[in-house]
Motif scaffolding. Structure first.
Motif, short mmCIF file in Angstrom:
data_model
loop_
_atom_site.label_atom_id
_atom_site.label_comp_id
_atom_site.label_asym_id
_atom_site.label_seq_id
_atom_site.Cartn_x
_atom_site.Cartn_y
_atom_site.Cartn_z
N ARG A 187 -5.85 -11.25 4.58
CA ARG A 187 -4.82 -11.41 5.61
C ARG A 187 -4.17 -10.05 5.85
NH1 ARG A 187 -1.57 -17.03 4.68
NH2 ARG A 187 -0.62 -16.19 6.59
N GLU A 188 -4.46 -9.45 6.99
CA GLU A 188 -3.97 -8.10 7.30
C GLU A 188 -2.45 -8.05 7.31
OE1 GLU A 188 -5.67 -5.38 7.46
OE2 GLU A 188 -7.69 -6.25 7.41
N GLU A 189 -1.80 -9.17 7.69
CA GLU A 189 -0.34 -9.19 7.72
C GLU A 189 0.27 -9.15 6.31
OE1 GLU A 189 -1.59 -13.60 8.10
OE2 GLU A 189 -2.36 -11.60 8.59
N TRP A 190 -0.55 -9.36 5.31
CA TRP A 190 -0.09 -9.29 3.92
C TRP A 190 -0.31 -7.90 3.32
CZ3 TRP A 190 -1.48 -14.32 0.74
CH2 TRP A 190 -0.82 -15.42 1.30
N ILE A 191 -0.75 -6.95 4.14
CA ILE A 191 -0.95 -5.56 3.69
C ILE A 191 0.04 -4.68 4.42
CG2 ILE A 191 -2.58 -3.66 3.45
CD1 ILE A 191 -4.84 -5.72 3.77
N VAL A 192 0.98 -4.06 3.69
CA VAL A 192 2.01 -3.23 4.32
C VAL A 192 2.10 -1.87 3.63
CG1 VAL A 192 3.38 -5.20 5.12
CG2 VAL A 192 3.84 -4.21 2.88
N ASP A 193 2.39 -0.84 4.42
CA ASP A 193 2.56 0.51 3.87
C ASP A 193 3.97 0.67 3.33
OD1 ASP A 193 0.04 1.02 4.68
OD2 ASP A 193 0.54 2.49 6.22
N CYS A 194 4.07 1.34 2.19
CA CYS A 194 5.38 1.57 1.57
C CYS A 194 5.67 3.04 1.35
CB CYS A 194 5.45 0.83 0.23
SG CYS A 194 5.30 -0.96 0.39
N GLN A 195 4.80 3.93 1.87
CA GLN A 195 5.00 5.38 1.78
C GLN A 195 5.15 5.89 0.34
OE1 GLN A 195 4.85 7.31 4.69
NE2 GLN A 195 4.21 5.30 5.45
N PHE A 196 4.59 5.13 -0.61
CA PHE A 196 4.72 5.48 -2.03
C PHE A 196 6.19 5.65 -2.42
CE2 PHE A 196 0.29 6.98 -1.35
CZ PHE A 196 -0.33 6.21 -2.31
N ASP A 197 7.05 4.84 -1.82
CA ASP A 197 8.50 4.96 -2.03
C ASP A 197 9.05 3.66 -2.62
OD1 ASP A 197 11.17 6.35 -1.43
OD2 ASP A 197 11.38 4.44 -0.36
N GLN A 198 9.83 3.78 -3.67
CA GLN A 198 10.31 2.62 -4.41
C GLN A 198 11.25 1.74 -3.60
OE1 GLN A 198 11.36 3.53 -8.49
NE2 GLN A 198 12.91 1.92 -8.54
N SER A 257 0.82 -1.20 0.00
CA SER A 257 0.00 0.00 0.00
C SER A 257 0.86 1.26 0.00
CB SER A 257 -0.94 -0.02 1.22
OG SER A 257 -1.92 0.99 1.11
N GLY A 258 0.20 2.42 0.03
CA GLY A 258 0.91 3.70 0.01
C GLY A 258 1.13 4.23 1.41
#
Length: 348
Positions: A226-237, A199-200
């Protein structure tokens, strides 16, 4: 020209002089020169002609008088202005707004207001200081100081990808939830069953909506979220590359990544390559926003194409319509298109 008229022209003409010459109040002069509809056309034309003859300029900059004083709309970027714009969103948005402003003879300005600057000057103050007639806001997050302030905006305000209650606030965006649902469903139809989401930002509405579409698609097809399969990536490569590698190491069964942006998708692909895996043979990757380069990377990244220029035009037309006092829907939906490419090729 008689002596009295020469004396008038030798001093700086004021709104009082125009009002006296026209035989009307200063309020009527102001309304006539600013395009208010409560002044009849005959009176307005008379005031415009007198203002021209007396060389009256309604503001300090001495902008040319063309019957109606020019109004100003702004694009406010609520965040840092990046060195590069691989998505093309900022350029397209700005270009679309500028085109409409030019056509409608509006002044157009760009403001950058990251969170630290938002703490120093309020949203209302910046609008008054810049004498704005309307404003378009891009990049607003829910944890920014302006988020609550904009709800009470005194001038027409259009938000990109953000919905908000407010008498003078409207939203222009694609249906991010629906587009995400369609993209994840595409992955499922191509045989992918264990789909994680990169995610962003948590405080960005657009991330929430794309995550909601992801979850809805899984649930429709009977897959557990599965919530553990959803992670934030800050829109950063680079963050996305690390997060993708961590998820794949921890949960080897993951066979696809749905990414909240193409930046994130590119990072995920780089991460899989570092793990010695291939896309899509070992894991599929889908992005969002359809960067210009996305069609060329790794045989093409599946993504949701948006139309930034058309979005800019819609934003400008919406704010102008609001300025004119017209009824405008709370949400103006924009078109999008799912671009199916090699990165989500069907499983054999």
């Amino acid at each position: 020209m008689d002596k009295q008229e020469k004396e008038v022209l030798n001093k700086r003409t004021t709104i009082h002089d125009v009002a006296h010459e026209a035989g009307v109040s200063m309020t009527t002069v102001s309304h006539a020169l600013n395009g208010y509809k409560d002044v009849n056309e005959q009176t307005r034309q008379k005031i415009v002609e007198i203002a021209r003859r007396l060389d009256y300029m309604p503001d300090e900059a001495g902008r040319s008088l063309r019957g109606i004083q020019k109004k100003t709309i702004a694009l406010l970027i609520a965040g840092e202005l990046l060195e590069e714009d691989p998505s093309g969103i900022m350029y397209g948005l700005t270009s679309g707004i500028y085109k409409v402003a030019q056509k409608m003879e509006y002044e157009f300005t760009i403001l950058t207001m990251p969170s630290d600057k938002q703490l120093k000057i309020s949203f209302g103050q910046i609008c008054k200081r810049k004498k704005l007639t309307g404003i378009i806001v891009y990049g607003l997050a829910m944890d920014m100081p302006y988020y609550e302030q904009i709800k009470n905006s005194e001038i027409p305000c259009v938000l990109v990808d953000v919905a908000m209650d407010g008498d003078n606030v409207r939203e222009v965006s694609a249906d991010n939830e629906k587009a995400s649902f369609e993209e994840v469903e595409h992955l499922i139809e191509n045989g992918y069953c264990n789909i994680a989401m990169l995610s962003g930002k948590k405080m960005a509405q657009v991330s929430e909506r794309r995550e909601s579409g992801y979850k809805r698609a899984l649930e429709k097809h009977g897959f557990r979220v599965r919530e553990e399969w959803i992670v934030d990536c800050q829109f950063d490569q680079s963050t996305a590359m690390q997060k993708a590698m961590e998820l794949k190491r921890r949960y080897p069964g993951i066979d696809a990544f749905f990414c909240a942006s193409d930046d994130i998708a590119i990072g995920a692909i780089d991460g899989m390559m570092q793990l010695g895996m291939q896309v899509p043979q070992d894991v599929a990757v889908a992005g969002f926003d359809d960067f210009t380069v996305s069609k060329y990377i790794h045989g093409g990244i599946t993504s949701v194409k948006q139309y930034p220029y058309e979005m800019g035009v819609a934003c400008a037309n919406t704010v102008v319509s609001m300025i004119d006092g017209n009824r405008v829907p709370d949400w103006i939906p924009m078109e999008y298109k799912l671009m199916k490419r090699t990165s989500t090729k069907a499983k054999l």
